[in-house]
Design a protein around this motif. Sequence first.
Motif, PDB file in Angstrom:
ATOM      1  N   THR A  65     -77.737   5.773 -20.517  1.00 13.12           N
ATOM      2  CA  THR A  65     -78.396   6.626 -19.526  1.00 13.12           C
ATOM      3  C   THR A  65     -79.726   7.209 -19.995  1.00 13.12           C
ATOM      4  OG1 THR A  65     -77.062   8.496 -20.256  1.00 13.12           O
ATOM      5  CG2 THR A  65     -76.268   7.288 -18.337  1.00 13.12           C
ATOM      6  N   PHE A  66     -79.724   7.991 -21.056  1.00 12.01           N
ATOM      7  CA  PHE A  66     -80.917   8.741 -21.428  1.00 12.01           C
ATOM      8  C   PHE A  66     -81.357   8.394 -22.843  1.00 12.01           C
ATOM      9  CE2 PHE A  66     -83.301  12.671 -22.376  1.00 12.01           C
ATOM     10  CZ  PHE A  66     -84.117  12.691 -21.260  1.00 12.01           C
ATOM     11  N   GLN A  67     -82.660   8.113 -23.016  1.00 17.23           N
ATOM     12  CA  GLN A  67     -83.200   7.754 -24.320  1.00 17.23           C
ATOM     13  C   GLN A  67     -84.363   8.668 -24.679  1.00 17.23           C
ATOM     14  OE1 GLN A  67     -84.225   3.615 -23.884  1.00 17.23           O
ATOM     15  NE2 GLN A  67     -82.105   2.959 -24.072  1.00 17.23           N
ATOM     16  N   HIS A  68     -84.565   8.851 -25.988  1.00 15.66           N
ATOM     17  CA  HIS A  68     -85.684   9.643 -26.501  1.00 15.66           C
ATOM     18  C   HIS A  68     -86.608   8.717 -27.280  1.00 15.66           C
ATOM     19  CE1 HIS A  68     -83.721  13.441 -25.515  1.00 15.66           C
ATOM     20  NE2 HIS A  68     -82.604  12.876 -25.924  1.00 15.66           N
ATOM     21  N   LYS A  69     -87.867   8.680 -26.881  1.00 15.27           N
ATOM     22  CA  LYS A  69     -88.837   7.822 -27.549  1.00 15.27           C
ATOM     23  C   LYS A  69     -90.026   8.661 -28.003  1.00 15.27           C
ATOM     24  CE  LYS A  69     -87.563   3.913 -24.643  1.00 15.27           C
ATOM     25  NZ  LYS A  69     -88.013   2.873 -23.712  1.00 15.27           N
ATOM     26  N   VAL A  70     -90.565   8.302 -29.161  1.00 12.68           N
ATOM     27  CA  VAL A  70     -91.778   8.934 -29.690  1.00 12.68           C
ATOM     28  C   VAL A  70     -92.769   7.816 -29.956  1.00 12.68           C
ATOM     29  CG1 VAL A  70     -92.743  10.269 -31.593  1.00 12.68           C
ATOM     30  CG2 VAL A  70     -90.484  10.843 -30.707  1.00 12.68           C
ATOM     31  N   GLU A  71     -94.036   8.026 -29.544  1.00 12.75           N
ATOM     32  CA  GLU A  71     -95.053   6.976 -29.640  1.00 12.75           C
ATOM     33  C   GLU A  71     -96.330   7.512 -30.279  1.00 12.75           C
ATOM     34  OE1 GLU A  71     -94.071   4.792 -25.402  1.00 12.75           O
ATOM     35  OE2 GLU A  71     -95.513   6.449 -25.417  1.00 12.75           O
ATOM     36  N   ALA A  72     -96.968   6.658 -31.040  1.00 10.20           N
ATOM     37  CA  ALA A  72     -98.342   6.889 -31.479  1.00 10.20           C
ATOM     38  C   ALA A  72     -99.187   5.869 -30.736  1.00 10.20           C
ATOM     39  CB  ALA A  72     -98.474   6.692 -32.982  1.00 10.20           C
ATOM     40  N   TYR A  73    -100.357   6.285 -30.248  1.00 10.91           N
ATOM     41  CA  TYR A  73    -101.166   5.342 -29.479  1.00 10.91           C
ATOM     42  C   TYR A  73    -102.620   5.384 -29.912  1.00 10.91           C
ATOM     43  CZ  TYR A  73    -102.435   9.446 -26.657  1.00 10.91           C
ATOM     44  OH  TYR A  73    -102.871  10.671 -26.243  1.00 10.91           O
ATOM     45  N   PHE A  74    -103.295   4.256 -29.684  1.00 14.09           N
ATOM     46  CA  PHE A  74    -104.725   4.114 -29.927  1.00 14.09           C
ATOM     47  C   PHE A  74    -105.281   3.229 -28.824  1.00 14.09           C
ATOM     48  CE2 PHE A  74    -108.420   1.855 -31.514  1.00 14.09           C
ATOM     49  CZ  PHE A  74    -109.201   2.908 -31.961  1.00 14.09           C
ATOM     50  N   GLY A  75    -106.436   3.591 -28.283  1.00 13.99           N
ATOM     51  CA  GLY A  75    -107.051   2.787 -27.239  1.00 13.99           C
ATOM     52  C   GLY A  75    -108.558   2.850 -27.297  1.00 13.99           C
ATOM     53  N   PHE A  76    -109.183   1.976 -26.541  1.00 15.24           N
ATOM     54  CA  PHE A  76    -110.648   1.959 -26.459  1.00 15.24           C
ATOM     55  C   PHE A  76    -111.074   1.432 -25.098  1.00 15.24           C
ATOM     56  CE2 PHE A  76    -109.172  -1.893 -28.487  1.00 15.24           C
ATOM     57  CZ  PHE A  76    -109.833  -2.893 -27.800  1.00 15.24           C
ATOM     58  N   GLY A  77    -112.266   1.851 -24.699  1.00 14.44           N
ATOM     59  CA  GLY A  77    -112.820   1.423 -23.428  1.00 14.44           C
ATOM     60  C   GLY A  77    -113.360   0.017 -23.486  1.00 14.44           C
ATOM     61  N   LEU A  78    -113.229  -0.707 -22.380  1.00 20.41           N
ATOM     62  CA  LEU A  78    -113.764  -2.066 -22.280  1.00 20.41           C
ATOM     63  C   LEU A  78    -115.069  -2.099 -21.489  1.00 20.41           C
ATOM     64  CD1 LEU A  78    -110.488  -4.010 -21.450  1.00 20.41           C
ATOM     65  CD2 LEU A  78    -111.657  -3.865 -23.656  1.00 20.41           C
ATOM     66  N   THR A  79    -115.261  -1.121 -20.638  1.00 24.19           N
ATOM     67  CA  THR A  79    -116.451  -1.072 -19.785  1.00 24.19           C
ATOM     68  C   THR A  79    -117.065   0.308 -19.897  1.00 24.19           C
ATOM     69  OG1 THR A  79    -115.144  -0.323 -17.887  1.00 24.19           O
ATOM     70  CG2 THR A  79    -115.441  -2.705 -18.130  1.00 24.19           C
ATOM     71  N   ASP A  80    -118.206   0.492 -19.252  1.00 24.44           N
ATOM     72  CA  ASP A  80    -118.808   1.820 -19.177  1.00 24.44           C
ATOM     73  C   ASP A  80    -119.189   2.081 -17.729  1.00 24.44           C
ATOM     74  OD1 ASP A  80    -121.002   0.177 -18.906  1.00 24.44           O
ATOM     75  OD2 ASP A  80    -122.014   0.859 -20.700  1.00 24.44           O
ATOM     76  N   SER A 127    -127.012   8.219 -16.379  1.00 20.70           N
ATOM     77  CA  SER A 127    -126.652   8.180 -17.796  1.00 20.70           C
ATOM     78  C   SER A 127    -125.492   7.211 -17.985  1.00 20.70           C
ATOM     79  CB  SER A 127    -126.220   9.565 -18.291  1.00 20.70           C
ATOM     80  OG  SER A 127    -127.277  10.469 -18.222  1.00 20.70           O
ATOM     81  N   GLU A 128    -125.558   6.434 -19.057  1.00 24.29           N
ATOM     82  CA  GLU A 128    -124.460   5.529 -19.384  1.00 24.29           C
ATOM     83  C   GLU A 128    -123.346   6.322 -20.064  1.00 24.29           C
ATOM     84  OE1 GLU A 128    -124.040   2.217 -18.643  1.00 24.29           O
ATOM     85  OE2 GLU A 128    -125.799   2.587 -17.410  1.00 24.29           O
ATOM     86  N   VAL A 129    -122.126   6.227 -19.521  1.00 24.98           N
ATOM     87  CA  VAL A 129    -120.974   6.950 -20.045  1.00 24.98           C
ATOM     88  C   VAL A 129    -119.904   5.938 -20.439  1.00 24.98           C
ATOM     89  CG1 VAL A 129    -119.205   8.674 -19.562  1.00 24.98           C
ATOM     90  CG2 VAL A 129    -121.470   8.892 -18.520  1.00 24.98           C
ATOM     91  N   GLU A 130    -119.357   6.106 -21.652  1.00 21.13           N
ATOM     92  CA  GLU A 130    -118.318   5.199 -22.117  1.00 21.13           C
ATOM     93  C   GLU A 130    -117.248   5.992 -22.871  1.00 21.13           C
ATOM     94  OE1 GLU A 130    -117.642   1.330 -25.009  1.00 21.13           O
ATOM     95  OE2 GLU A 130    -119.611   2.249 -24.895  1.00 21.13           O
ATOM     96  N   LEU A 131    -115.992   5.751 -22.526  1.00 21.88           N
ATOM     97  CA  LEU A 131    -114.868   6.252 -23.299  1.00 21.88           C
ATOM     98  C   LEU A 131    -114.724   5.285 -24.466  1.00 21.88           C
ATOM     99  CD1 LEU A 131    -112.422   8.156 -23.631  1.00 21.88           C
ATOM    100  CD2 LEU A 131    -111.157   6.631 -22.109  1.00 21.88           C
ATOM    101  N   THR A 132    -115.278   5.650 -25.637  1.00 18.74           N
ATOM    102  CA  THR A 132    -115.335   4.696 -26.747  1.00 18.74           C
ATOM    103  C   THR A 132    -113.971   4.416 -27.339  1.00 18.74           C
ATOM    104  OG1 THR A 132    -115.876   6.444 -28.335  1.00 18.74           O
ATOM    105  CG2 THR A 132    -117.724   5.247 -27.319  1.00 18.74           C
ATOM    106  N   HIS A 133    -113.194   5.487 -27.635  1.00 20.76           N
ATOM    107  CA  HIS A 133    -111.833   5.304 -28.143  1.00 20.76           C
ATOM    108  C   HIS A 133    -111.055   6.605 -27.998  1.00 20.76           C
ATOM    109  CE1 HIS A 133    -113.995   6.816 -31.670  1.00 20.76           C
ATOM    110  NE2 HIS A 133    -112.829   7.227 -32.154  1.00 20.76           N
ATOM    111  N   PHE A 134    -109.733   6.482 -28.156  1.00 19.93           N
ATOM    112  CA  PHE A 134    -108.850   7.637 -28.053  1.00 19.93           C
ATOM    113  C   PHE A 134    -107.582   7.338 -28.829  1.00 19.93           C
ATOM    114  CE2 PHE A 134    -108.563   4.902 -24.369  1.00 19.93           C
ATOM    115  CZ  PHE A 134    -107.194   4.655 -24.228  1.00 19.93           C
ATOM    116  N   TRP A 135    -106.892   8.396 -29.262  1.00 17.10           N
ATOM    117  CA  TRP A 135    -105.652   8.245 -30.010  1.00 17.10           C
ATOM    118  C   TRP A 135    -104.806   9.498 -29.856  1.00 17.10           C
ATOM    119  CZ3 TRP A 135    -105.028  11.937 -33.751  1.00 17.10           C
ATOM    120  CH2 TRP A 135    -106.181  12.561 -34.224  1.00 17.10           C
TER     121      TRP A 135
END
Length: 160
Positions: free
Chosen positions: A60-75, A81-89
């Motif tokens: 029924t119920f689960q507990h999950k913990v995650e670490a994440y990393f991402g980056f933008g592909l477009t702007d 002005s050019e705006v870009e989400l370069t990366h995040f974690w």
Amino acid sequence: MMKKTLLALTAALSFNAAANPYLEFDLNYVYDNDFVANEDFSQTAVTGRYGFNFNENSDTFQHKVEAYFGFGLTDDSVLNSEVELTHFWGLSYRPTYKINNDWDVFARVSHGRFYVEVDAINASDTETGYGLGASYKGFNLSFEQFDDINFVNLGYSFKY
């Protein structure tokens, strides 16, 4: 020094044995409807998540913990002005309710750091977010909101 290294390695292996690890890769549509001066911002990004499911055998119920990393592909262009989400974690807690063997619904509480570039000027911000999602046989569709930044995620989880 060798004892500390062996102790750390033993702790990491026992943690890995106690929790079932998984990898998830998401394609994200990122948007903010009021980025600056009532101007919209949107872009495409990718996210990789490394997570642990602490009670995978629960029906029924689960507990999950995650670490994440991402980056933008477009702007995007906002007020000329050019705006870009370069990366995040960050880190997430993901309580999951199993409807059956194929379907899950989940919530996500996350804390992350976001790096944005506006006309070659870098800025960063740390935010807490929340979201909801559903999963079918490892395929995920979810929504997350960090302050004014919204993520619509489509992904897949790999267990190993």
